[in-house]
Motif scaffolding. Structure first.
Motif, PDB file in Angstrom:
ATOM      1  N   UNK A  51     -22.222  10.509  14.639  1.00 26.93           N
ATOM      2  CA  UNK A  51     -23.005  11.351  15.538  1.00 26.93           C
ATOM      3  C   UNK A  51     -22.651  12.839  15.439  1.00 26.93           C
ATOM      4  N   UNK A  52     -21.863  13.245  14.432  1.00 26.50           N
ATOM      5  CA  UNK A  52     -21.504  14.655  14.271  1.00 26.50           C
ATOM      6  C   UNK A  52     -22.766  15.452  13.931  1.00 26.50           C
TER       7      UNK A  52
ATOM      8  N   UNK B  45     -16.801  26.220  16.987  1.00 27.11           N
ATOM      9  CA  UNK B  45     -17.708  27.337  16.753  1.00 27.11           C
ATOM     10  C   UNK B  45     -17.058  28.277  15.742  1.00 27.11           C
ATOM     11  N   UNK B  46     -17.755  28.522  14.631  1.00 34.39           N
ATOM     12  CA  UNK B  46     -17.204  29.333  13.550  1.00 34.39           C
ATOM     13  C   UNK B  46     -18.104  30.538  13.320  1.00 34.39           C
TER      14      UNK B  46
ATOM     15  N   UNK C 289     -20.457  23.151  15.501  1.00 36.23           N
ATOM     16  CA  UNK C 289     -20.307  21.749  15.121  1.00 36.23           C
ATOM     17  C   UNK C 289     -19.916  20.965  16.368  1.00 36.23           C
ATOM     18  N   UNK C 290     -20.678  19.923  16.651  1.00 35.69           N
ATOM     19  CA  UNK C 290     -20.430  19.077  17.816  1.00 35.69           C
ATOM     20  C   UNK C 290     -19.966  17.715  17.322  1.00 35.69           C
TER      21      UNK C 290
ATOM     22  N   UNK D  33     -12.685  21.244  23.884  1.00 38.85           N
ATOM     23  CA  UNK D  33     -12.945  19.835  24.149  1.00 38.85           C
ATOM     24  C   UNK D  33     -13.650  19.722  25.487  1.00 38.85           C
ATOM     25  N   UNK D  34     -14.712  18.950  25.511  1.00 41.80           N
ATOM     26  CA  UNK D  34     -15.396  18.648  26.759  1.00 41.80           C
ATOM     27  C   UNK D  34     -15.145  17.182  27.078  1.00 41.80           C
ATOM     28  N   UNK D  35     -15.739  16.718  28.142  1.00 38.45           N
ATOM     29  CA  UNK D  35     -15.564  15.320  28.524  1.00 38.45           C
ATOM     30  C   UNK D  35     -16.151  14.377  27.487  1.00 38.45           C
TER      31      UNK D  35
END
Length: 171
Positions: free
Chosen positions: A114-115, A53-54, A126-127, A45-47
């Motif tokens: 927004x994924x 990541x797979x 995946x973001x 998790x970022x801000x």
């Protein structure tokens, strides 16, 4: 024919402790029936987002599907076994093949519109961005009731009191 007690250690007992351990681990690992495989995942998790990541070596982009529904992100796909029949006999096959599915429950503060996903060199990234409106900290100020609201509030309180007195008198 004579009967003898079987204790599981007679005929196939390895000669040394080392060979016994080798046999134990080889049989326990190789005897598992894999109907698919479970890819390795790194999630952080970022801000501003969640990043998943797979590791999917040997998987084609066309064989991957990503769905998001009711807070659950599901990544499914398949790693296909392409047998090359050119006189080869496999003595060991440790690579896992088949279908996979990984699901991740995300908090309600994400923005599903927004994924994004990028697949490069066998790694799927995946973001999942956070919804700034839901994560933004707000200070809520408390104000006094306007003068024109005070008589209404008092009138409502007196009606409630009268209703409760009438209700208790009828019982």
């Amino acid at each position: 024919m004579a009967l003898s007690r079987y204790n599981g250690m007679q005929n196939d007992m390895p000669n040394t402790f080392s060979s016994m351990l080798d046999r134990f681990f080889n049989e326990s690992v190789n005897s598992r029936n894999f109907s698919g495989f479970t890819p390795h995942v790194d999630a952080c998790e970022t801000e501003k987002s969640f990043e998943i990541e797979i590791s999917l070596p040997g998987v084609e982009k066309e064989d991957i599907s990503i769905d998001f529904q009711e807070g659950k992100l599901t990544i499914t796909g398949e790693r296909k076994l392409e047998k090359k029949e050119d006189g080869r006999r496999y003595h060991m096959l440790e690579t896992q093949y088949g279908s996979f599915s990984r699901s991740f429950y995300l908090p309600d503060k994400v923005n599903p519109d927004q994924i994004s996903a990028i697949f490069e060199n066998g790694v799927l990234l995946v973001n999942v961005p956070k919804d700034e409106q839901k994560t933004m900290k707000r200070q809520i100020s408390i104000s006094s009731a306007p003068a024109d609201c005070k008589p209404k509030a008092k009138a409502m309180q007196s009606k409630e009191l009268a209703g409760s007195e009438n209700g208790s008198a009828n019982k």
